[in-house]
Enzyme design. Structure first.
Site, PDB file in Angstrom:
ATOM      1  N   ASP A   1       5.086   0.770  11.872  1.00 21.15           N
ATOM      2  CA  ASP A   1       3.873   0.123  11.359  1.00 21.15           C
ATOM      3  C   ASP A   1       3.744  -1.341  11.801  1.00 21.15           C
ATOM      4  OD1 ASP A   1       3.082   2.441  10.165  1.00 21.15           O
ATOM      5  OD2 ASP A   1       3.556   1.841   8.114  1.00 21.15           O
TER       6      ASP A   1
ATOM      7  N   CYS B   1      -5.145  13.225  12.996  1.00 18.28           N
ATOM      8  CA  CYS B   1      -5.074  11.800  12.697  1.00 18.28           C
ATOM      9  C   CYS B   1      -4.957  11.080  14.017  1.00 18.28           C
ATOM     10  CB  CYS B   1      -3.859  11.536  11.822  1.00 18.28           C
ATOM     11  SG  CYS B   1      -3.372   9.822  11.796  1.00 18.28           S
TER      12      CYS B   1
ATOM     13  N   ARG C   1      -4.356  10.781   4.441  1.00 17.16           N
ATOM     14  CA  ARG C   1      -3.253  11.724   4.546  1.00 17.16           C
ATOM     15  C   ARG C   1      -2.340  11.745   3.334  1.00 17.16           C
ATOM     16  NH1 ARG C   1      -0.582  14.206   8.362  1.00 17.16           N
ATOM     17  NH2 ARG C   1       1.322  13.721   7.276  1.00 17.16           N
TER      18      ARG C   1
ATOM     19  N   ARG D   1       1.002  14.505  13.227  1.00 15.79           N
ATOM     20  CA  ARG D   1       1.460  14.299  11.841  1.00 15.79           C
ATOM     21  C   ARG D   1       1.411  15.556  10.980  1.00 15.79           C
ATOM     22  NH1 ARG D   1      -0.631   8.475   9.829  1.00 15.79           N
ATOM     23  NH2 ARG D   1       1.206   8.578   8.527  1.00 15.79           N
ATOM     24  N   PRO D   2       2.271  16.526  11.274  1.00 14.24           N
ATOM     25  CA  PRO D   2       2.286  17.765  10.499  1.00 14.24           C
ATOM     26  C   PRO D   2       2.844  17.564   9.087  1.00 14.24           C
ATOM     27  CG  PRO D   2       4.091  17.749  12.080  1.00 14.24           C
ATOM     28  CD  PRO D   2       3.308  16.492  12.315  1.00 14.24           C
ATOM     29  N   VAL D   3       2.715  18.622   8.255  1.00 15.26           N
ATOM     30  CA  VAL D   3       3.287  18.569   6.891  1.00 15.26           C
ATOM     31  C   VAL D   3       4.329  19.673   6.695  1.00 15.26           C
ATOM     32  CG1 VAL D   3       1.354  17.413   5.748  1.00 15.26           C
ATOM     33  CG2 VAL D   3       1.329  19.905   5.983  1.00 15.26           C
TER      34      VAL D   3
ATOM     35  N   ARG E   1      -8.468  -0.736   4.765  1.00 17.65           N
ATOM     36  CA  ARG E   1      -7.621   0.286   4.161  1.00 17.65           C
ATOM     37  C   ARG E   1      -6.268  -0.293   3.776  1.00 17.65           C
ATOM     38  NH1 ARG E   1      -6.109   4.627   7.802  1.00 17.65           N
ATOM     39  NH2 ARG E   1      -4.804   4.955   5.997  1.00 17.65           N
TER      40      ARG E   1
ATOM     41  N   LYS F   1       0.839  -1.207   0.000  1.00 21.50           N
ATOM     42  CA  LYS F   1       0.000   0.000   0.000  1.00 21.50           C
ATOM     43  C   LYS F   1       0.871   1.253   0.000  1.00 21.50           C
ATOM     44  CE  LYS F   1      -1.738   1.766   3.933  1.00 21.50           C
ATOM     45  NZ  LYS F   1      -1.529   3.208   4.131  1.00 21.50           N
ATOM     46  N   ASN F   2       1.881   1.264   0.872  1.00 23.10           N
ATOM     47  CA  ASN F   2       2.675   2.487   1.026  1.00 23.10           C
ATOM     48  C   ASN F   2       3.600   2.766  -0.153  1.00 23.10           C
ATOM     49  OD1 ASN F   2       1.404   2.965   3.405  1.00 23.10           O
ATOM     50  ND2 ASN F   2       3.184   2.622   4.730  1.00 23.10           N
TER      51      ASN F   2
HETATM   52  C1  UD1 Z   1       4.595   6.996   6.185  1.00 26.14           C
HETATM   53  C2  UD1 Z   1       3.717   5.772   6.077  1.00 26.14           C
HETATM   54  C3  UD1 Z   1       3.241   5.310   7.442  1.00 26.14           C
HETATM   55  C4  UD1 Z   1       4.437   5.115   8.359  1.00 26.14           C
HETATM   56  C5  UD1 Z   1       5.320   6.351   8.382  1.00 26.14           C
HETATM   57  C6  UD1 Z   1       6.608   6.145   9.160  1.00 26.14           C
HETATM   58  C7  UD1 Z   1       2.638   5.954   3.923  1.00 26.14           C
HETATM   59  C8  UD1 Z   1       1.386   6.151   3.147  1.00 26.14           C
HETATM   60  N1  UD1 Z   1       2.560   6.079   5.240  1.00 26.14           N
HETATM   61  O1  UD1 Z   1       3.797   8.038   6.729  1.00 26.14           O
HETATM   62  O2  UD1 Z   1       2.523   4.081   7.285  1.00 26.14           O
HETATM   63  O3  UD1 Z   1       3.977   4.845   9.681  1.00 26.14           O
HETATM   64  O4  UD1 Z   1       5.701   6.711   7.032  1.00 26.14           O
HETATM   65  O5  UD1 Z   1       7.306   5.058   8.674  1.00 26.14           O
HETATM   66  O6  UD1 Z   1       3.672   5.666   3.357  1.00 26.14           O
HETATM   67  N2  UD1 Z   1       6.844  14.770  10.454  1.00 26.14           N
HETATM   68  C9  UD1 Z   1       6.953  16.106  10.766  1.00 26.14           C
HETATM   69  N3  UD1 Z   1       6.723  17.025   9.774  1.00 26.14           N
HETATM   70  C10 UD1 Z   1       6.396  16.655   8.510  1.00 26.14           C
HETATM   71  C11 UD1 Z   1       6.304  15.280   8.182  1.00 26.14           C
HETATM   72  C12 UD1 Z   1       6.537  14.365   9.184  1.00 26.14           C
HETATM   73  O7  UD1 Z   1       7.231  16.470  11.901  1.00 26.14           O
HETATM   74  O8  UD1 Z   1       6.202  17.542   7.662  1.00 26.14           O
HETATM   75  C13 UD1 Z   1       7.084  13.760  11.507  1.00 26.14           C
HETATM   76  C14 UD1 Z   1       5.850  12.899  11.785  1.00 26.14           C
HETATM   77  O9  UD1 Z   1       4.968  13.520  12.695  1.00 26.14           O
HETATM   78  C15 UD1 Z   1       6.480  11.648  12.354  1.00 26.14           C
HETATM   79  C16 UD1 Z   1       7.793  11.541  11.558  1.00 26.14           C
HETATM   80  O10 UD1 Z   1       8.039  12.846  11.045  1.00 26.14           O
HETATM   81  O11 UD1 Z   1       6.789  11.852  13.713  1.00 26.14           O
HETATM   82  C17 UD1 Z   1       7.762  10.550  10.429  1.00 26.14           C
HETATM   83  O12 UD1 Z   1       6.633  10.776   9.617  1.00 26.14           O
HETATM   84  P1  UD1 Z   1       6.648  10.413   8.060  1.00 26.14           P
HETATM   85  O13 UD1 Z   1       7.780   9.506   7.774  1.00 26.14           O
HETATM   86  O14 UD1 Z   1       6.536  11.667   7.280  1.00 26.14           O
HETATM   87  O15 UD1 Z   1       5.279   9.587   7.912  1.00 26.14           O
HETATM   88  P2  UD1 Z   1       4.318   9.545   6.664  1.00 26.14           P
HETATM   89  O16 UD1 Z   1       5.083   9.752   5.417  1.00 26.14           O
HETATM   90  O17 UD1 Z   1       3.127  10.407   6.922  1.00 26.14           O
END
Ligand code: UD1
Length: 431
Positions: free
Chosen positions: A316, A126, A102, A131-133, A408, A22-23
């Site tokens: 995960d 979430c 997301r 989970r910020p961007v 999902r 999926k990911n």
């Molecule tokens: C992806 C995976 C999810 C997995 C995660 C970590 C997909 C669809 N999802 O999620 O299943 O659990 O990787 O392996 O592939 N962070 C920030 N700012 C940002 C982005 C992230 O602070 O802008 C933080 C997050 O809150 C978290 C960490 O960075 O603590 C890692 O998150 P991230 O690797 O970005 O997770 P996703 O890509 O959302």
């Protein structure tokens, strides 16, 4: 809403075909927006998240078609999907769609790179943490994107196109790395990513982009170099096997005992998890056909685990491993370093009689000799899988509510487990 009923106690024996990841599927599908040519993805899993993303991308202007089943192809074979975004008709991704998944926020990268503008709803809260961007937006700004937050949307502009840059991630982010790869592929000049995510899904995305004509080197390492090109072509790519699905079933076998071939799984994609399973008393063997996991007789031994970015133990699989540890012969400590609130399964596992205490970012699990079936509720995708694992080993019946979380991310879960001897059935909302 559907429920899943499990009567525990049976050992798992047989073969479980592992679906496409999926990911990986999600960023690969999103990458199809980067070109006006056709991107063909094979081995796409049949999952609710994949169908939802198809809807989101078709809203942007992507046509899609799905090949029918071929002669000799089993029910478990992944789908082949052709995606063609000949023209982007809408650079907005609305709240109603993005808030449901997301990862769909990542469309911001191809839209901005190809059209010079994007308006994408912020994903919002979430269950497993904030989970910020911010880091995704930081990467796009470094590449020359001008970004404002307006009315809950990230509004990005790059009227003269993006240009290569040095991007250093203060924290490893899978989504941030995907976004940077897609945007930099069409930027002018060279981009270097520092502290990039090294997950197999990042490598898979880079491989597709390179087949499309991108120039990416170093994917899978911390430093990745991308030389931008003016346009990308179509390509054909096979989605890599789902290491999280494979790891989940590996833990299920370690829990119930038995002997199962995880067909198509690649040990190197989840070696840290397999190493921990071996320490817990399971036997693991990597073969040409996949990964074989067994546990016969011996006790489940306690193992301390800490989640961290790849190649370490994946967040995960944290919930699933905790389920296994509830029946260990002693005390284990499980520390979550990626998501601050990823312990919702603890309450539900307690309903089986598990003894777990939370201690900051750790859970201390005291193994018990017997779990007992109970009505439980799925709270998020991976947490739901931990309830399935507990239920498979529990005495009596478990009824899992809210299984749409499982749908999902786990294709045909009840069929795959039943084929290995588990007593699992789906009770449809209507029935
Ligand atoms: C992806 C995976 C999810 C997995 C995660 C970590 C997909 C669809 N999802 O999620 O299943 O659990 O990787 O392996 O592939 N962070 C920030 N700012 C940002 C982005 C992230 O602070 O802008 C933080 C997050 O809150 C978290 C960490 O960075 O603590 C890692 O998150 P991230 O690797 O970005 O997770 P996703 O890509 O959302």
């Amino acid at each position: 809403m559907d429920r899943i009923r499990i009567v525990g106690g049976a050992k798992l024996n047989g073969t479980i075909p592992i679906s496409g990841a999926k990911n990986a599927a999600l960023p690969l599908m999103i990458a199809s927006l980067l070109t006006d040519r056709t991107v063909t993805l094979e081995n796409l899993p049949r999952l609710a998240d994949v169908s939802l993303l198809v809807r989101i991308l078709s809203n942007q202007g992507a046509d899609y078609s799905i090949d029918g089943r071929r002669q000799g192809e089993g029910r478990e074979a992944g789908q082949t999907v052709h995606m063609t975004a000949r023209e982007i008709v809408d650079t907005t991704a609305p709240y109603e769609l993005v808030s449901r998944m997301r990862a769909s926020f990542w469309v911001i990268a191809p839209l901005l790179a190809r059209c010079g503008e994007a308006r994408v709803s912020l994903p919002g809260g979430c269950a497993i943490g904030t989970r910020p961007v911010d880091l995704l937006l930081m990467a796009l700004e470094k590449l020359g994107g001008q970004i404002e937050i307006e009315g809950g949307y990230a509004v990005a502009k790059a009227p003269k196109g993006l240009r290569g840059a040095e991007i250093t991630f203060p924290k490893v982010t899978v989504g941030g790395t995907h976004v940077a790869l897609m945007a930099a592929a069409l930027a002018q000049g060279t981009t270097v990513l520092h502290n990039a995510a090294r997950e197999p899904e990042v490598i898979d995305l880079a491989e597709l982009l390179n087949k499309m004509g991108a120039k990416i080197t170093g994917a899978g390492q911390s430093t990745v170099e991308i030389t931008g090109v003016a346009r990308l072509n179509g390509a054909k790519h096979r989605v890599l096997p789902d290491r999280i699905e494979a790891g989940t079933y590996a833990m299920a076998v370690a829990m119930t005992g038995g002997d199962v071939l995880l067909e198509g799984a690649q040990a190197h994609d989840f070696q840290a998890a397999l190493d921990v399973l071996v320490q817990s008393g399971a036997h693991v063997e990597s073969t040409n056909e996949g990964v074989r996991v067994s546990r016969n007789g011996g006790p489940i031994l306690p193992v301390d685990v800490e989640t961290a970015p790849f190649p370490a133990f994946p967040t995960d699989l944290q919930a699933q491993f905790m389920a296994l540890m509830t029946r260990a012969n002693g005390v284990s400590r499980i520390t979550e370093t990626i998501f601050e609130n990823r312990f919702m399964h603890v309450q539900e596992l307690a309903r089986f009689g598990a003894r777990i205490k939370l201690d900051g970012d750790s859970a201390v699990v005291e193994g018990v000799p017997v779990l007992k079936g109970a009505p439980v509720m799925a709270t998020d995708l991976r947490a739901s899988a931990s309830l399935v694992i507990a239920a498979l080993a529990a005495e009596g019946e478990t009824m899992i509510q809210r299984v749409y979380h499982l749908d999902r991310g786990f294709e045909a879960l009840e069929r795959k487990l039943s084929l290995c001897g588990a007593e699992v059935e789906r009770i449809s909302a209507g029935g």
